[in-house]
Design a protein around this motif. Sequence first.
Motif, short mmCIF file in Angstrom:
data_model
loop_
_atom_site.label_atom_id
_atom_site.label_comp_id
_atom_site.label_asym_id
_atom_site.label_seq_id
_atom_site.Cartn_x
_atom_site.Cartn_y
_atom_site.Cartn_z
N ILE A 180 0.87 -1.18 0.00
CA ILE A 180 0.00 0.00 0.00
C ILE A 180 0.91 1.23 0.00
O ILE A 180 1.65 1.45 0.96
CB ILE A 180 -0.94 0.00 1.22
N PRO A 181 0.91 2.01 -1.12
CA PRO A 181 1.82 3.17 -1.18
C PRO A 181 1.43 4.24 -0.17
O PRO A 181 0.26 4.33 0.23
CB PRO A 181 1.66 3.68 -2.61
N ILE A 182 2.40 5.03 0.23
CA ILE A 182 2.12 6.13 1.16
C ILE A 182 2.56 7.45 0.53
O ILE A 182 3.30 7.45 -0.45
CB ILE A 182 2.84 5.93 2.51
N HIS A 183 2.09 8.56 1.09
CA HIS A 183 2.48 9.89 0.58
C HIS A 183 3.50 10.53 1.51
O HIS A 183 3.45 10.37 2.73
CB HIS A 183 1.24 10.79 0.50
N ARG A 184 4.40 11.28 0.89
CA ARG A 184 5.33 12.08 1.69
C ARG A 184 4.53 13.03 2.59
O ARG A 184 3.66 13.76 2.11
CB ARG A 184 6.23 12.89 0.74
N PRO A 185 4.79 13.03 3.88
CA PRO A 185 3.99 13.90 4.76
C PRO A 185 4.45 15.36 4.67
O PRO A 185 5.60 15.63 4.35
CB PRO A 185 4.29 13.34 6.15
N ASN A 263 3.41 9.38 12.89
CA ASN A 263 2.12 8.68 12.81
C ASN A 263 1.46 8.73 11.45
O ASN A 263 0.28 8.41 11.32
CB ASN A 263 1.17 9.21 13.90
N PHE A 264 2.22 9.09 10.39
CA PHE A 264 1.59 9.13 9.05
C PHE A 264 1.55 7.75 8.40
O PHE A 264 0.72 7.52 7.51
CB PHE A 264 2.30 10.15 8.15
N ALA A 265 2.42 6.83 8.79
CA ALA A 265 2.36 5.47 8.22
C ALA A 265 3.34 4.54 8.92
O ALA A 265 4.43 4.94 9.32
CB ALA A 265 2.71 5.48 6.73
N SER A 266 2.93 3.28 9.07
CA SER A 266 3.82 2.17 9.44
C SER A 266 3.37 0.98 8.60
O SER A 266 2.17 0.72 8.50
CB SER A 266 3.72 1.81 10.92
N THR A 416 7.76 -6.73 3.71
CA THR A 416 6.85 -5.60 3.53
C THR A 416 7.53 -4.64 2.57
O THR A 416 8.71 -4.31 2.73
CB THR A 416 6.45 -4.92 4.86
N LYS A 417 6.80 -4.24 1.54
CA LYS A 417 7.35 -3.40 0.47
C LYS A 417 6.39 -2.23 0.24
O LYS A 417 5.21 -2.44 0.02
CB LYS A 417 7.48 -4.24 -0.81
N THR A 418 6.93 -1.02 0.34
CA THR A 418 6.08 0.17 0.29
C THR A 418 6.71 1.23 -0.59
O THR A 418 7.90 1.54 -0.42
CB THR A 418 5.92 0.77 1.70
N GLN A 419 5.93 1.80 -1.49
CA GLN A 419 6.44 2.91 -2.30
C GLN A 419 6.05 4.25 -1.67
O GLN A 419 4.93 4.42 -1.19
CB GLN A 419 5.89 2.83 -3.73
N LEU A 420 7.02 5.17 -1.68
CA LEU A 420 6.76 6.53 -1.20
C LEU A 420 6.35 7.40 -2.38
O LEU A 420 7.12 7.58 -3.33
CB LEU A 420 8.02 7.11 -0.54
#
Length: 427
Positions: A180-185, A263-266, A416-420
């Motif tokens: 699940i990709p996340i956004h730069r905070p 707290n924006f993503a783990s 666990t693999k996540t794209q920023l």
Amino acid sequence: MPLAANDPNRSSWLYVNKSSDFPIQNIPFGVFLTKDDIITIGTRIGDTAIDLGALHQLGYFDGIPLTDDIFLQDTLNDFIADGRKTWRLVRNRIAEIFDAENPVLKNNTAHKERILFRLDEIEMKMPVYVGDYTDFYASKEHATNVGTMFRGADNALMPNWLHLPVGYHGRSSSILTTHIPIHRPQGQTMPEGATKPVFGPSKMVDFELEMAFITTDANDLGEPIPIEEAEEYIFGLVVFNDWSARDIQKWEYVPLGPFLGKNFASSISPWIVTLDALEPFRVESPKQSPKPLPYLQIKGKQSFDINLEVGIIPKGGKETTVCKSNFKYMYWNMPQQLAHHTSNGCPVNSGDMMGSGTISGPTEDSYGSMLELTWKGTKPVKLKDGTTRTFINDYDSVVMRAYCENDDVRIGFGQTKTQLLPVFGKK
Ligand code: MN
């Protein structure tokens, strides 16, 4: 109860590659969506996903006290709440069903069609509903490195650090599973040399290499868990990437500790590997000096030899391994963390998640964050494509893996693999 599922001499009639994280001795638990859009609780042997809901409906768990719908749920919380005896009965039964010597399911094509899936036919979901999430700060090497950078070598470890497992309460709302990709905070920071803070995209997005343990219903309000009993309440572990924005963290953390920088993503690995499956990999924790207070004293092998690694993958590029560490470096072990957490009577519930804190080892290539690997950005890390990183760039993916290995068996966690992605709403 014997951990029959751990028998290293057992093999499965399902194909398992020698380098697989998921031999029949692992039997992790997860939640997945099937190709028919049905959500179910499952396990995995090799590259085959196993629908435990279907197994249960077809009678394969007869004799084990389970409610009819225990595996037909979208989280593992109720199963975990059933307690350690039930987890062991179920893992032992799964080992029997898939044992190479057991022809019952192996020879039942109709049943196999309902129960078995290829990995490309399923989508992994969050394994638990996380009611509460706590993150510790339990690696002495990490705390010393960060303390040295933020406060100088003389004040690196605060006076409390050697006496209690320091931690803070995080947010469970932003815990995500893999892919699940996340956004730069964005956030408020005080740039170096500035006199006024600014608001904008974080320039120092980092990972933290952690493991997290998941608990069962442990105690009532007011009731501490004695340290000798703590392991009974730990179901299993996942790999945990505790994304961090170092510039936001540095400005905001005084005096109450981590907040929006954390707290924006783990991101977690989707299969929970049980504490039982890790049993062959117990090792001593690092020696603790000074000796902790009596409620934190525990004898025996309380840590686990789990190899950890982190890779960075630029957009369209190849992965570069940037860190190799090990869970055994943790100064404060899991029973100490859980005993301390409940020592004031704070209730811990089924599905709660406890992050270990960044796991840094003694050598420079074993540091579990970019903050440490690049020493606050002063020593950039070189990637295979020739580019360098001080922190994580937009469109980079961060991969974390964990596995245990001895002469008999390899028990792994997958990854666990996540794209920023760039800041929300920007292209
Ligand atoms: Mn953390």
